[in-house]
Motif scaffolding. Sequence first.
Motif, mmCIF file in Angstrom:
data_model
loop_
_atom_site.group_PDB
_atom_site.id
_atom_site.type_symbol
_atom_site.label_atom_id
_atom_site.label_comp_id
_atom_site.label_asym_id
_atom_site.label_seq_id
_atom_site.Cartn_x
_atom_site.Cartn_y
_atom_site.Cartn_z
ATOM 1 N N ASN A 1 0.799 -1.220 0.000
ATOM 2 C CA ASN A 1 0.000 0.000 0.000
ATOM 3 C C ASN A 1 0.840 1.282 0.000
ATOM 4 N N PRO A 2 1.884 1.370 0.824
ATOM 5 C CA PRO A 2 2.719 2.577 0.731
ATOM 6 C C PRO A 2 3.332 2.745 -0.656
ATOM 7 N N ILE A 3 3.727 1.641 -1.260
ATOM 8 C CA ILE A 3 4.404 1.750 -2.549
ATOM 9 C C ILE A 3 3.414 2.072 -3.665
ATOM 10 N N TYR B 1 0.296 3.558 4.497
ATOM 11 C CA TYR B 1 -0.092 2.261 5.047
ATOM 12 C C TYR B 1 -1.595 2.054 4.857
ATOM 13 N N PRO B 2 -2.044 0.804 4.869
ATOM 14 C CA PRO B 2 -3.485 0.555 4.781
ATOM 15 C C PRO B 2 -4.218 1.243 5.935
ATOM 16 N N GLU B 3 -5.367 1.776 5.641
ATOM 17 C CA GLU B 3 -6.172 2.491 6.637
ATOM 18 C C GLU B 3 -6.399 1.631 7.892
ATOM 19 N N ILE B 4 -6.664 0.360 7.664
ATOM 20 C CA ILE B 4 -6.970 -0.533 8.800
ATOM 21 C C ILE B 4 -5.761 -0.642 9.748
ATOM 22 N N MET B 5 -4.548 -0.598 9.190
ATOM 23 C CA MET B 5 -3.359 -0.651 10.044
ATOM 24 C C MET B 5 -3.227 0.651 10.826
ATOM 25 N N LYS B 6 -3.412 1.765 10.099
ATOM 26 C CA LYS B 6 -3.239 3.069 10.760
ATOM 27 C C LYS B 6 -4.231 3.214 11.918
ATOM 28 N N ILE C 1 6.889 8.242 -0.812
ATOM 29 C CA ILE C 1 6.850 6.946 -1.499
ATOM 30 C C ILE C 1 6.023 7.071 -2.763
ATOM 31 N N GLY C 2 6.527 6.479 -3.862
ATOM 32 C CA GLY C 2 5.809 6.554 -5.131
ATOM 33 C C GLY C 2 5.335 5.196 -5.585
ATOM 34 N N VAL C 3 4.948 5.112 -6.819
ATOM 35 C CA VAL C 3 4.433 3.844 -7.349
ATOM 36 C C VAL C 3 5.556 3.061 -8.009
ATOM 37 N N HIS C 4 5.776 1.875 -7.572
ATOM 38 C CA HIS C 4 6.896 1.068 -8.080
ATOM 39 C C HIS C 4 6.421 -0.302 -8.524
ATOM 40 N N GLN C 5 7.250 -0.915 -9.292
ATOM 41 C CA GLN C 5 7.027 -2.326 -9.635
ATOM 42 C C GLN C 5 7.135 -3.171 -8.368
#
Length: 500
Positions: free
Chosen positions: A293-295, A300-305, A330-334
Motif C-alpha cells: 500500500n505505501p508503494i 499504510y493501509p487504513e486498517i493498520m493506521k 513513497i511513489g508507485v513502483h514495480q
Amino acid sequence: MSNRWQVRPIIEKGHAIGGAAGCHTQCNIYCLATGLADDNATDMAFPDDFLFGAATAAYQVEDGKGESVWDYVVHNFPERVEDGTTADVTCDSYHKYKEDVAMLKELGVNFYRFSIAWTRIMPNGTADYINEAGVSYYRNLIKELKDNGIESMITLYHWDLPQQLADIGGWLEDSMIDIYAEYARTCFQLFGDDVKFWTTFNEIKEFCQLGYGEGGLPPLHYEPGIGEYKCTRVVLKAHAKAYRIYDEEFRATQNGMIGAIFDTHWFEPRTNSSEDVAAAEQGRQFSFGWFANPIVNGDYPEIMKTRIADRSAKEGFNQSRLPEFTEDEIGVHQRYLRLYRSQHCIEEPEIGDPSYSKDMAVSQYQSPDWEGSSISWLKVVPWGIRGLLNWVRETYNDPYVIVTENGYADDGVLDDDMRIHYYQSYISNVRLAMDDGVKVLAYTAWSLMDNYEWLNGYTKKFGLYNVDFNDPNRTWTPKKSMEYYKKVIATHCVIDNCTR
Ligand code: BGC
C-alpha cells in the motif's frame, strides 16, 4: 474433479471460499494419496514470452566476505541454528559459480535470481571502501550467465546486513536510507548494463518483523509491536530512494525493471460469514498491504493506521507505534511477490504489551488436511497462490507481477515426487491466475540447489539439485524434480501435452 472449476467461481465471488472448502480439502487428500496429482494440473500452456527462473541468495550459497549480521549470529549463537552449522562455505558458489551456471543451463532457465552480498562489495557497509575482488566475482557471474543466454535478476538485499551497520542501529536508523541508496547506486553503476531485473529488498516483513520486532532473526532486536514498524518505515524509504536513483540515473541507458519483494501467506476466510471475510482481508492488509500500500498508494493501509493508533493510545503511548510518512515520500513502483503457504483466519486481543500479531488480531490456523513438508509453516495449498495473485490484481490496480520464489522443503531425497507435485500444482495455479487476468510475467523456483536454510542450517532442503555438503568439492546431483522443471520450462506446459 478439476481444480480449475473448484477454484474459479470462488475467485469471481471475491475471495470467500464458502461451501467449496470441502472440495479443496478432498483434492488435497487425493493428491497426497496419489503422489503426482494430475487433477491439480492445468493443460493450458504458458505464453511464449513467459519467463521461468530459479533462485538462490548470497548468504545461502556463497562464502568469504565481510561480516554480516547472519555471520555474527551463527558464529556467536550456534545454539540458535537447528544443526549448529554456519554458512562459511555452504555451496561454495564463490568459487564454483561456473558450475552453478552449468546447472542453470542444463535446467534451461530464462533467468537466475541471485543476491549480492553487500559485505562482498563493501566489507564495512559503506562506499568508503570497495572490494575489487567482490566486484570481479559478480561481474564474472553476470558475464557467465549472459554468455549462456541467462538473464540476471539481482536482489540487492537478501537479509545479510553488514554487521558494522547493525552496530550503529541497522534498519532502525534513518541514516540507513542514504547508506543503502549509495550501495544500490554503486551496484547499478558496476553491474547495471547487463542486468534486466533488480529487486531492492527480499521479503521486508521477514527481516523487519522477525529481526527487529520479535528478535528471533538477526540482528536479534527485541522490540515487539514497535521495532518492526520502525524498520519497515526506514526500509520502504530506502527502497523508494534506490528506485528513484535507478529511474533518474540508470533506467534510460540500462533499461531494466526494479521492484521490491513482499511475502505473505494467503489468508482464506474460514467461513463465508462477513466476520471471517473481513478478518481474512485484515490479515492480507497487515501482511502484504503493509508494504504494497505505501508503494502503490503512498501510505499504510487504513486498517493498520486506525488499529495501531487506537491500540497505542489505549496502551498509553502518546503517538501511534506505526510511524507515519508523508505521501510524497513513497511513489508507485514495480513489485514482486513470493508465496509458500496458505492460512485461514479471526478476534480482538486484550490491551497489554504491544505486538504486531495483536495489532493484526486475526487468528490463523492451517488445516490438518493440507499436505505438509519438512518445515512446519510450509503446507501444500496450491489454490492459495491463485487467490493471492487475483487479490493483488484487484487490490493494486492490475500490476505486473513476478513470482520471485516458490518451492518445497524435504530432507534432500533425489526421488522427490512431492516436490514435483508441488511445482506442478503451484505452477498450474499461476497459469490459472493468468487465465483469470493476472499479469504474471515470470515464475521463479526456490531453490536452484540445496543450501543453508537460515536457522534450519542444512537440515531442510529446497533444491532442484542435491548438494553433498560432506564433500569438500560440494558435488551436486540433479533431483527428479529438476528433470520435471526442465521439461516445464522447455514446453511451457506442466503436463505432457498442453492446449495452445
Ligand atoms: C527466503 C529464502 C528462504 C526461503 C525458504 C524465503 O523466505 O527468501 O531465503 O530460503 O524462504 O525458507
